[in-house]
Design a protein around this motif. Sequence first.
Motif, PDB file in Angstrom:
ATOM      1  N   ARG A  28      74.925  75.080  72.500  1.00  0.00           N
ATOM      2  CA  ARG A  28      74.627  73.925  73.351  1.00  0.00           C
ATOM      3  C   ARG A  28      73.255  73.326  73.000  1.00  0.00           C
ATOM      4  NH1 ARG A  28      76.881  72.952  78.422  1.00  0.00           N
ATOM      5  NH2 ARG A  28      78.912  73.915  78.713  1.00  0.00           N
TER       6      ARG A  28
ATOM      7  N   LEU B  48      71.546  65.435  69.307  1.00  0.00           N
ATOM      8  CA  LEU B  48      71.632  64.160  70.029  1.00  0.00           C
ATOM      9  C   LEU B  48      70.247  63.555  70.247  1.00  0.00           C
ATOM     10  CD1 LEU B  48      74.347  65.041  72.731  1.00  0.00           C
ATOM     11  CD2 LEU B  48      74.609  63.517  70.766  1.00  0.00           C
TER      12      LEU B  48
ATOM     13  N   TYR C 159      69.376  61.180  79.713  1.00  0.00           N
ATOM     14  CA  TYR C 159      70.336  60.075  79.846  1.00  0.00           C
ATOM     15  C   TYR C 159      69.728  58.765  79.343  1.00  0.00           C
ATOM     16  CZ  TYR C 159      72.114  55.951  82.172  1.00  0.00           C
ATOM     17  OH  TYR C 159      72.529  54.675  82.428  1.00  0.00           O
TER      18      TYR C 159
ATOM     19  N   ILE D 157      77.657  62.945  79.442  1.00  0.00           N
ATOM     20  CA  ILE D 157      77.079  63.995  78.591  1.00  0.00           C
ATOM     21  C   ILE D 157      75.948  64.709  79.317  1.00  0.00           C
ATOM     22  CG2 ILE D 157      75.790  64.417  76.459  1.00  0.00           C
ATOM     23  CD1 ILE D 157      77.352  62.084  75.217  1.00  0.00           C
ATOM     24  N   THR D 158      75.070  63.946  79.966  1.00  0.00           N
ATOM     25  CA  THR D 158      73.910  64.578  80.608  1.00  0.00           C
ATOM     26  C   THR D 158      74.315  65.365  81.844  1.00  0.00           C
ATOM     27  OG1 THR D 158      73.493  62.479  81.757  1.00  0.00           O
ATOM     28  CG2 THR D 158      72.255  62.907  79.747  1.00  0.00           C
TER      29      THR D 158
ATOM     30  N   PHE E 116      77.106  68.262  80.537  1.00  0.00           N
ATOM     31  CA  PHE E 116      76.732  69.140  79.422  1.00  0.00           C
ATOM     32  C   PHE E 116      75.264  69.555  79.485  1.00  0.00           C
ATOM     33  CE2 PHE E 116      75.662  70.158  75.015  1.00  0.00           C
ATOM     34  CZ  PHE E 116      76.721  70.997  74.669  1.00  0.00           C
TER      35      PHE E 116
END
Length: 827
Positions: free
Chosen positions: A9, A16, A412, A516-517, A520
């Motif tokens: 992770r 990213l 984000y 995603i934020t 994850f």
Amino acid sequence: MYFETLRSRLIVIGLLVAASIIALWPRGQKVRQTVNGVVRDTVETRVPLKLGLDLQGGMHLALELDQSQTVSADPKKDIDLALVILRKRIDEFGVAEPLIQKQGDNRIVVELAGLTDPAGAKEIVQRSAFLEFRITDRTGALEKALPSMDRALRSAGLTIDTSAKAAAPSAVTQLLKGDSAKKDSTETAGELSNLILSAGTQGTPGEYMVPAGAYPRVDSLLHVPEVARLIPRGVVLRWSDAPISVGVQSYQMLYALEDRPLITGSSLVDAKAELDPLTSGPIVTFELDRAGARKFGEGTAKHVNDFMAILLDNKVQGRPPVIQSRIDRRGQITMGNKTITEAQNLALTLKAGALPVPLKIVDQLEVGASLGTDSIHKGILSGLVGTLLVIVIMLGYYHLSGALAVAGLAFYILFTLGALAMLEATLTLPGIAGIVLSIGIAVDANVLIFERIREELALGKTVRLSIDEGFRHAMNAIVDSNVTTVLTALFLFQFGTGPVKGFAVTLTVGIMASMITAVFVVRTFYMIWLERQPDAISLSVGRTSMFAKANYDFISFRKYAYGITAAILLVGAVWLGIFRLDYSIEFTGGTLVQITTSKTVDVGALRSGLDRQGLKGAEIQSLGGANRFAIRARVGKGDPHADDTQAAAAAVSKALDATLGAGTYKVDGAAAVGPKVGGELRQQAFLAIFLSFFAVLAYLAWRFEWRFGLAAVAATAHDILATIAFISFMRLEVSLVVVAAVLSMVGYSLNDTIIIFDRVRENLHKYKRDHFVDILNRSINETLPRSILTHGTSLSTLLALTIFGGEVIRPFALVMFFGVFTGTFSS
């Protein structure tokens, strides 16, 4: 499952973050500038994330019909048609939310945001893009007419300057021309036949070569009336678009073509830039409509093995290809040694259509941000205050988990801006509205997860199990709410124009980043914390959990709610019928007044002063200097001077006298201007919302059942109608900013409704024997803490926008504030 380990992770998050930083990293970019007539290449440092015309200004072009090239039979009709075509071209060019506006009866104003290639933009704007396909002349008619043309020139006393001619015939020239190329240059001076060299021996009939130095003179002589009369009947002469090199000499190609084209670009329906798979060179593929395809097929079938020239704006594009077989609906244009960018520019101009009359640039200036620096600064301030309020609320309510959510919010923002930079999106105020909405959705996802974790902890489960169950149970609601919002955004992008597309792009990117934020990144933060403190997590269970055990009978009030809804809609409909909506100058047009002040003027003070004098919604923009401004204003409805440009300009001058003082400014000019965005924007926006309703209905019918989808659409329609009535009641001008607020409210309303529906679906399976009304009440009560907190943070942000945002952003905040309120009620 993938990404179950903390290490994997962290690697993904690191990648990213790195990709986002690289995308946003300032980089040098070569910019060509002309200073005192000297062209210089300089390197400027630019941030990849582009800002729109409303936020940073750009290039101002004033265009008029070029009557010197083509005399227009109906100038007014041609300028209106040119306006439509330019809007299509600029949208395709990738400049989000440009200003394309009619000024007076014979001028178009185009403003483009922060372009790095102004020359390319001017070419796109000015190019007529008139496409033709013509067969080259096979009879050698021009060669036969050249001697007569030479005699006509000698009789008129005209000769060709020998200095313009190639110094000496090359071996290749002698080969192309034959024995006549061997003549001494002093003997050939004055003869067209010695400069228009036949290239027919290369296999292309009707193709001729002219030394590049002699090209301007030869072109002018061919237009001499005595010579033009001798051009063979049924033949037209056209030049190539660029010179070619033969040996050490450079030549401009001249083509003798049949006077009747096989087809023109009026039949073209699509054009795309591609790379030829065989040569890897750029090409433009095109598609014709049915009638054009039939005509083109019949024409090419008759001319198999003949050469066909492709002309754009009367210039032959590359060497004419040979027709090898019948060509029907699809074909291609080979771009030669041009770049893929030039191919893309050609494709978009062809797709947009040909200008009825060429346009000329009569004025070119740099302009400031249309919102004004004061509005941008106030917008930034209000955004910071709103974000700070969200942080304080999340930390105060959720403690450690709130801190994790705030950290996730930082990721984000980074991911959203990085993705927009990668997509080369242009950020405008409506786009920022999309980001504001997606921030609310990002916080909402965290609240959903935290409330689920809180519920699991209250049941006595372990911390680790509660976190796993909380994320798992919240996933359905997060996915469903985001999918419905993305569906709406996709329809807005497909059918919208300009600012609506910008809103859709930023909203979609923001939703992806929030997923995603929330799901994850924040989950990874929890895993890191549990590695250190496996049995400790702070969610303030039982202490600050407002409405944690709420048990209100909401459904029993449904009859009252029906009455309130009916009253709101009825009063709103009556109010709209009486007063209607008041559209801003962006939609209606008005008067453009250009002024130069004798001293430096604060734009914010000027805007406030004009507002006090009754010119509400006036746009003020710096124009090519610190003391020069463009003021776009609209005299109110019902005013006898509303359609009188001179009287309207006088009203603006009167307001300026009261604001700046008489004699402290000079009016440089005044003219009526058309709307920035035509009626098509309103039509497309309504169409997009209408079609998105059906998409949402279909999705919810699939995920739940048709009654849920119908209820969601009805609730959203209620919110839209109530908000429109509120806009009319508050006498707010319908501007692009207000349109962005309504679109934001649609997404917010859908999101809120789906959250409750998801809990209803879960409880229908869990409490199968309970009455449906009891399940509805239970579901609303269980999601009440989330609703109160999410709407509280949203209203806090909007309150900050209202207080600190200034006159430009305040309407957005007011409309969104009401939209959030009515959305909560309808949900």
